[in-house]
Scaffold this active site. Sequence first.
Site, mmCIF file in Angstrom:
data_model
loop_
_atom_site.group_PDB
_atom_site.id
_atom_site.type_symbol
_atom_site.label_atom_id
_atom_site.label_comp_id
_atom_site.label_asym_id
_atom_site.label_seq_id
_atom_site.Cartn_x
_atom_site.Cartn_y
_atom_site.Cartn_z
ATOM 1 N N ASP A 334 36.471 44.588 42.003
ATOM 2 C CA ASP A 334 36.722 44.384 43.435
ATOM 3 C C ASP A 334 36.107 45.498 44.285
ATOM 4 O O ASP A 334 36.012 45.363 45.510
ATOM 5 C CB ASP A 334 38.229 44.320 43.717
ATOM 6 C CG ASP A 334 38.836 43.016 43.219
ATOM 7 O OD1 ASP A 334 38.067 42.068 42.924
ATOM 8 O OD2 ASP A 334 40.067 42.935 43.120
ATOM 9 N N LYS A 361 33.377 34.944 43.703
ATOM 10 C CA LYS A 361 34.527 35.510 44.426
ATOM 11 C C LYS A 361 34.617 34.805 45.786
ATOM 12 O O LYS A 361 34.064 33.721 45.960
ATOM 13 C CB LYS A 361 34.363 37.023 44.576
ATOM 14 C CG LYS A 361 34.445 37.775 43.255
ATOM 15 C CD LYS A 361 35.859 37.819 42.728
ATOM 16 C CE LYS A 361 35.953 38.596 41.426
ATOM 17 N NZ LYS A 361 37.220 38.391 40.747
HETATM 18 C C1 S3P Z 1 43.010 39.647 40.437
HETATM 19 C C2 S3P Z 1 42.093 39.655 39.428
HETATM 20 C C3 S3P Z 1 40.648 39.761 39.657
HETATM 21 C C4 S3P Z 1 40.354 40.333 41.030
HETATM 22 C C5 S3P Z 1 41.155 39.665 42.110
HETATM 23 C C6 S3P Z 1 42.640 39.826 41.837
HETATM 24 C C7 S3P Z 1 44.441 39.503 40.079
HETATM 25 O O1 S3P Z 1 40.074 38.476 39.584
HETATM 26 O O2 S3P Z 1 38.989 40.226 41.310
HETATM 27 O O3 S3P Z 1 40.864 40.250 43.370
HETATM 28 O O4 S3P Z 1 45.301 39.793 40.926
HETATM 29 O O5 S3P Z 1 44.713 39.111 38.937
HETATM 30 P P1 S3P Z 1 39.657 37.821 38.152
HETATM 31 O O6 S3P Z 1 40.865 37.644 37.361
HETATM 32 O O7 S3P Z 1 39.034 36.506 38.529
HETATM 33 O O8 S3P Z 1 38.695 38.768 37.549
#
Ligand code: S3P
Length: 447
Positions: A334, A361
């Site tokens: 992120d 994203k």
């Molecule tokens: C998150 C996991 C991440 C992150 C997102 C929040 C979470 O995504 O990029 O902002 O709260 O589990 P991914 O699980 O798709 O990598």
Amino acid sequence: MKRELKPARRISGTIAVPGDKSVGHRAALFSILSKGPITVKHFPDGADVLTSLEAAKRLGVQVEQVDGGLKLTPPERLQADQDTIIDCGNSGTTARLLAGILAGSRLRVILSGDESLSRRPMKRIVDPLAAMGAELFATDGHLPMRVAGKKLLPFEYRMPVASAQVKSSLMLAALASQCSITLREDHVTRDHTELMLQAIGGGITVRDIKPVLVQDPLDPRKKKSVLPETFKKEIVLSAQAAINGGEIDIPGDISTAAFFFGAAAITGETVTVTNCGLNPTRTEFLDHLRAIGCQVMIEHKTTFSGELRGSVTVTGGPLKSRKISGDATVGMIDEIPIVAVIAAFAEGTTIIRDAQELRVKESDRLAAIAENLTRMGVKCGLLDDGLAIEGRQELSGADLVSFSDHRIAMAFSVAALAAVGPSSMDDTSCVGISCPGFYDLLLQIIA
Ligand code: S3P
């Protein structure tokens, strides 16, 4: 709303950022399956987390403002009218975690989302949930998605994508259906679900696979370090695993703090964020700042509800470039937009690889970063899975584009602080997704 962005003369100060978005989602969604009330301190005010809270309310959770926080009381029985539609807005975490909860409960719900969320992949949860026996009907792998809850079967799964959302979706499905699950990760992702379950529930065992020293078969006088398994982490939930309820105190969001640390990094100044989340699965960005030449000081460390937090002070210095790939990319997925902005001010070429997840994203973040860096006069190569950014250039003020993505808007608003000449950003309302007070906080550190 279009916003004019002026270069700053000085950056310095101490601020507190809103509560962590990932932890906030889990607090809200855990309340749906909890046996008793959950009291949450420092619940964040971003639109994404409010979407999860709204979804919990739709399923019967009672939300009250109490002294020092929110009290979330689960219903006796989960309620939803047949084919209730729950709008997940812009939030991938709401959609994926809630799909898991619904898949393991006896409810039939349709999940929808905004234009950006409706482009994001859902097959990554649909396939494993279907293998557990769930019925999910996604529209060509995307939202809207109909979930028909079922009693699920015990499941073992090796994660094909490094994703905390997928991991958490499957854990919540197993919790809802009271079936056991074993998950194995090749890349360690954020572990807030595991920690929250340990803090206010039970029935979870986590095994971190650490390297061990063994005799080198090629030279018996030497030892070498090897991983005893081919994966890095194993999570086991027993069929008795449950959320009991209790108190959660949410630390400040390190992924929001990162933008303010970035402002210090590119100007050589100092910024402190108090009560900043320091969960080890989220601190890769601080290690990165140290590796490229910043000073990072951490004080007043404490742990509450399983989550480490402390006061973090970052001071910029002469910045150098670095190659980022594998676990380092996953560990700061992120923060890559602000990592890219900082790279533009570093000596040499920064290469970012293994970041293909950024294409799916809130926007295609790789393309969005390349577009804005190019507008600011930075030489930037767009790769399939990353970026090559040539640093140490003077950035020119430019008309910037947020692509309605909060992290792109915040990263390039920071870049504009150190640019030569004024900039503008087409639409900055999207910062409300994770940090509605972002520009007020920025004003607190700008002179
Ligand atoms: C998150 C996991 C991440 C992150 C997102 C929040 C979470 O995504 O990029 O902002 O709260 O589990 P991914 O699980 O798709 O990598």
